[in-house]
Scaffold this active site. Structure first.
Site, PDB file in Angstrom:
ATOM      1  N   THR A  12      78.844 121.686 -21.168  1.00 39.77           N
ATOM      2  CA  THR A  12      78.211 122.395 -20.048  1.00 39.77           C
ATOM      3  C   THR A  12      78.566 121.791 -18.703  1.00 39.77           C
ATOM      4  O   THR A  12      78.708 122.501 -17.705  1.00 39.77           O
ATOM      5  CB  THR A  12      76.670 122.365 -20.230  1.00 39.77           C
ATOM      6  OG1 THR A  12      76.363 123.029 -21.451  1.00 39.77           O
ATOM      7  CG2 THR A  12      75.952 123.050 -19.093  1.00 39.77           C
ATOM      8  N   ASP A  89      75.591 119.198 -27.405  1.00 42.51           N
ATOM      9  CA  ASP A  89      75.203 119.697 -28.737  1.00 42.51           C
ATOM     10  C   ASP A  89      75.629 118.768 -29.876  1.00 42.51           C
ATOM     11  O   ASP A  89      74.869 118.527 -30.806  1.00 42.51           O
ATOM     12  CB  ASP A  89      75.788 121.099 -28.982  1.00 42.51           C
ATOM     13  CG  ASP A  89      75.085 122.164 -28.139  1.00 42.51           C
ATOM     14  OD1 ASP A  89      74.057 121.838 -27.519  1.00 42.51           O
ATOM     15  OD2 ASP A  89      75.568 123.304 -28.111  1.00 42.51           O
ATOM     16  N   GLN A 274      63.389 113.046 -43.577  1.00 39.79           N
ATOM     17  CA  GLN A 274      63.262 114.172 -42.628  1.00 39.79           C
ATOM     18  C   GLN A 274      62.457 113.771 -41.394  1.00 39.79           C
ATOM     19  O   GLN A 274      62.493 114.466 -40.377  1.00 39.79           O
ATOM     20  CB  GLN A 274      62.576 115.361 -43.311  1.00 39.79           C
ATOM     21  CG  GLN A 274      63.415 115.989 -44.406  1.00 39.79           C
ATOM     22  CD  GLN A 274      62.695 117.122 -45.121  1.00 39.79           C
ATOM     23  OE1 GLN A 274      61.691 117.641 -44.644  1.00 39.79           O
ATOM     24  NE2 GLN A 274      63.220 117.510 -46.266  1.00 39.79           N
ATOM     25  N   CYS A 275      61.699 112.659 -41.503  1.00 36.85           N
ATOM     26  CA  CYS A 275      60.926 112.204 -40.345  1.00 36.85           C
ATOM     27  C   CYS A 275      61.898 111.675 -39.304  1.00 36.85           C
ATOM     28  O   CYS A 275      62.876 111.014 -39.640  1.00 36.85           O
ATOM     29  CB  CYS A 275      59.989 111.059 -40.729  1.00 36.85           C
ATOM     30  SG  CYS A 275      58.777 111.511 -41.946  1.00 36.85           S
TER      31      CYS A 275
HETATM   32  N1  ASP Z   1      77.025 124.098 -25.772  1.00 38.92           N
HETATM   33  C1  ASP Z   1      77.232 122.970 -24.890  1.00 38.92           C
HETATM   34  C2  ASP Z   1      78.127 121.968 -25.612  1.00 38.92           C
HETATM   35  O1  ASP Z   1      77.661 121.224 -26.422  1.00 38.92           O
HETATM   36  C3  ASP Z   1      75.928 122.357 -24.528  1.00 38.92           C
HETATM   37  C4  ASP Z   1      76.025 121.177 -23.600  1.00 38.92           C
HETATM   38  O2  ASP Z   1      77.061 120.780 -23.136  1.00 38.92           O
HETATM   39  O3  ASP Z   1      74.973 120.616 -23.284  1.00 38.92           O
HETATM   40  O4  ASP Z   1      79.316 121.950 -25.356  1.00 38.92           O
END
Ligand code: ASP
Length: 338
Positions: A12, A89, A274-275
């Site tokens: 992003t 991500d 899972q915690c």
């Molecule tokens: N979808 C974007 C990525 O992981 C989200 C981000 O950059 O925060 O490339």
């Protein structure tokens, strides 16, 4: 002058809105440079390497991890530190993978990104980028302050293989549930050196081989034998078992038989909880005693991201099964507490 290599993979941070689709798409480094004139005011010698194509990190692959690791290896002597711009991500996977691939790392490798593109007025990208560069440049006693792979996001520095992306909306996107933060940025940059890995006394070794043939089985009450078998009888080499609480599973006979068969067929099964917080303790309850007895490996307090990438790394090294089991339960890069 401190020399830092910025490795731009995408995310992003450098995205722009595509007017035809209305979606955010990756854009080249020019976008970042234009929006952060402060970069020229930093007293560092900055160089930039951009990946081609630039990625949304959901398209990240182990091949690209190997490319990043190779780039760091080739440029290692030329730079004092590395800042990797990466989508948030899958940032925790990349950070974990690089921590295992870069053995005896003595220089900072800081991953960062942002929740809003750098061109947005309220963006978090500028602070993340500028402070990540400062962290990569910080030295103490003429040695890099943070000789490890880490993630800097929203005023906090995390060990890369301890971090998870926990929030897709807040600027505070990452947490490190089982390990303290390594540094905090306020009016000053405070490093918590007790928690930072020591300088290694050996040369950097870069491991590029990996085996991604891993299955994942997340348990829930009522899971069917069919669903379990779809993973345990599949042709994977290892299974990450996401269990309840401190590593517990159902004790139903069919379930235990599925796991025993998988182990009998040479599969390695790693138990993680899972915690978000806390550790697996095999044998603490009767519901995990049998797992311990049949040879299920404890993942202790490892994140899912660290478990997957550690398995990929270890299974790619041509080691004996028992050696992989032993190393999975050992801390190799500070990724677990046992
Ligand atoms: N979808 C974007 C990525 O992981 C989200 C981000 O950059 O925060 O490339």
């Amino acid at each position: 002058m401190t020399k830092i290599l910025i490795i731009y993979t995408g995310g992003t941070i450098g995205m722009v809105n595509d007017p035809t689709t209305g979606s955010l798409v990756p854009f080249d480094f020019k976008q970042i440079r234009q929006n952060v004139p402060e970069l020229d005011r930093l007293n560092y010698d900055l160089d930039v390497y951009s990946f081609d194509p630039i990625l949304d990190s959901s398209n990240m692959t182990p091949e690209i991890w190997a490319e990043i690791a190779t780039l760091i290896k080739n440029k290692y002597e030329l730079f004092d530190g590395f800042v990797i711009l990466h989508g948030s991500d899958t940032m925790a996977f990349t950070a974990s993978a690089l921590s295992f691939m870069l053995e005896n790392l003595s220089k900072p490798v800081v991953l960062t990104g942002s929740q809003l593109p750098i061109g947005e007025i309220r963006t978090d990208a500028k602070e993340n980028l500028i402070t990540a560069l400062e962290i990569a440049a910080t030295r103490r006693d003429d040695r890099p302050m943070v000789p490890e792979v880490c993630i800097y996001f929203d005023y906090q520095l995390f060990r890369g293989n301890r971090a998870i992306k926990y929030n897709s909306e807040k600027f505070e996107a990452f947490r490190s549930p089982n390990y303290p933060i390594l540094a905090e940025a306020g009016v000053t940059l405070s490093f918590f050196s007790n928690y930072i890995l020591p300088q290694p006394d050996r040369e950097l070794v870069v491991h590029l081989n990996y085996n991604p043939n891993i299955g994942v089985l997340k348990l829930y009450p009522g899971i069917s034998e069919l669903a379990v078998r779809a993973v345990t009888a599949s042709p994977v080499d290892a299974i990450v078992l996401e269990t309840f609480g401190s590593g517990n599973t159902t004790t139903a006979g069919w379930f235990i038989d599925c796991l025993k068969e998988a182990i009998g067929n040479g599969k390695l099964i790693v138990d993680i909880t899972q915690c978000q917080r806390g550790s697996v303790e095999l044998g603490m309850y009767e519901t995990s005693k049998r797992l311990e007895q049949m040879g299920v490996v404890s993942g202790y307090d490892m994140t899912f991201e660290a478990t997957i990438t550690k398995l990929m790394y270890l299974m790619g090294q041509g080691l004996q099964h028992q050696e992989i089991v032993r190393l999975m339960e050992d801390s190799l890069r500070g990724e677990l507490t046992n």
